[in-house]
Design an enzyme around this catalytic site. Structure first.
Site, PDB file in Angstrom:
ATOM      1  N   GLY A  31       0.245   5.603   5.825  1.00  0.00           N
ATOM      2  CA  GLY A  31       1.658   5.317   5.558  1.00  0.00           C
ATOM      3  C   GLY A  31       2.121   4.055   6.255  1.00  0.00           C
ATOM      4  O   GLY A  31       1.894   3.866   7.440  1.00  0.00           O
ATOM      5  N   SER A  32       2.776   3.155   5.526  1.00  0.00           N
ATOM      6  CA  SER A  32       3.118   1.879   6.139  1.00  0.00           C
ATOM      7  C   SER A  32       4.013   1.057   5.222  1.00  0.00           C
ATOM      8  O   SER A  32       4.602   1.567   4.263  1.00  0.00           O
ATOM      9  CB  SER A  32       1.833   1.093   6.440  1.00  0.00           C
ATOM     10  N   ARG A  33       4.077  -0.244   5.512  1.00  0.00           N
ATOM     11  CA  ARG A  33       4.884  -1.172   4.726  1.00  0.00           C
ATOM     12  C   ARG A  33       4.250  -2.556   4.796  1.00  0.00           C
ATOM     13  O   ARG A  33       3.641  -2.928   5.806  1.00  0.00           O
ATOM     14  CB  ARG A  33       6.310  -1.215   5.284  1.00  0.00           C
ATOM     15  N   ILE A  42       3.025  -3.778   8.429  1.00  0.00           N
ATOM     16  CA  ILE A  42       3.964  -3.081   9.312  1.00  0.00           C
ATOM     17  C   ILE A  42       3.587  -1.609   9.432  1.00  0.00           C
ATOM     18  O   ILE A  42       3.395  -0.931   8.425  1.00  0.00           O
ATOM     19  CB  ILE A  42       5.407  -3.208   8.784  1.00  0.00           C
ATOM     20  N   LEU A 102       4.519   1.868   1.436  1.00  0.00           N
ATOM     21  CA  LEU A 102       3.318   2.602   1.028  1.00  0.00           C
ATOM     22  C   LEU A 102       3.394   4.023   1.563  1.00  0.00           C
ATOM     23  O   LEU A 102       3.441   4.229   2.780  1.00  0.00           O
ATOM     24  CB  LEU A 102       2.054   1.932   1.565  1.00  0.00           C
TER      25      LEU A 102
END
Length: 225
Positions: A194-196, A164, A106
């Site tokens: 911002g991430s995953r 994450i 993301l």
């Protein structure tokens, strides 16, 4: 995508997690623009721009589930950066057998609300402190700070979804609780800036997406049960 749909996506109401940033930014903007000093007004303008960014970042649009009871939907917006077979996080205790994992990255421009991929019960939640390397890298699944949820489907099969943190993201929010049941597509958390999100499918279930494909959380079908 129609122009009207695009406007609805951009102007969607913000997630409650964005309220502290929006309020703080608005206060600074109002005070700064009201003061008769150049420096204060510059700060006020910057704060106003920050508020606009937060409105965009924390937007929380409604999503429509596919008319398919076997569908596993994307737990987040973004694009697929990895599709491979690996063992799920050991802390979830759902077995060490490799299963298909779909990793979604993301960016700061994506909707960051996390949604349940299927109707399931949360059986375990495990938070793991870690690093903040670029979430698009494969090592982020093991190295980065994460919050993992073990899910049990009505037929007894297990899945896992992992929030994450990334290079910029420093705050994982999860309002799910162990023992709680969720419907497919229901919101369970958000990751700031911002991430995953990794999804571990049940053993034997094969994903139907590829690396580089764009995901729409709660709508894009990743696999079929």
């Amino acid at each position: 995508m129609s122009l009207i749909h695009s406007f609805k996506l951009v102007l969607a109401p913000p997630h409650p997690a964005g309220k502290p940033f929006l309020v703080a930014g608005a206060v600074v903007a109002v005070v700064g623009l009201a003061l008769p000093y150049t420096a204060a007004r510059i700060i006020g303008v910057l704060a106003f721009l920050f508020v606009l960014f937060c409105f965009y970042f924390f937007r929380d649009p409604e999503r429509v589930l596919p008319a398919d009871d076997t569908a596993v939907v994307a737990p987040a917006d973004g694009h697929v950066v990895s599709v491979m077979q690996v063992a799920p996080p050991a802390e979830l205790e759902i077995g060490a057998e490799p299963r298909w994992r779909v990793a979604i990255f993301l960016s700061v421009l994506d909707v960051h609300v996390n949604r349940m991929p299927v109707a399931a019960q949360v059986t375990k939640i495990a938070y793991h402190k870690g690093q903040f390397v670029n979430a698009s890298l494969d090592k982020a699944s093991d190295k980065n700070e994460r919050n993992a949820l073990a899910l049990r489907l009505p037929d007894g099969r297990t899945m896992a979804v992992v929030q994450i943190a990334g290079l910029i993201a420093r705050r994982i929010l999860c309002h799910a609780r162990e023992g709680a049941s969720f419907a497919a597509g229901e919101r369970f958390g958000i990751i700031r800036f911002g991430s995953r999100t990794d999804l571990y499918l049940p053993p034997g279930i094969v994903p139907v997406v590829r690396v580089g494909q764009t995901m729409v959380g709660g709508e894009t079908v990743l696999a079929h049960l």
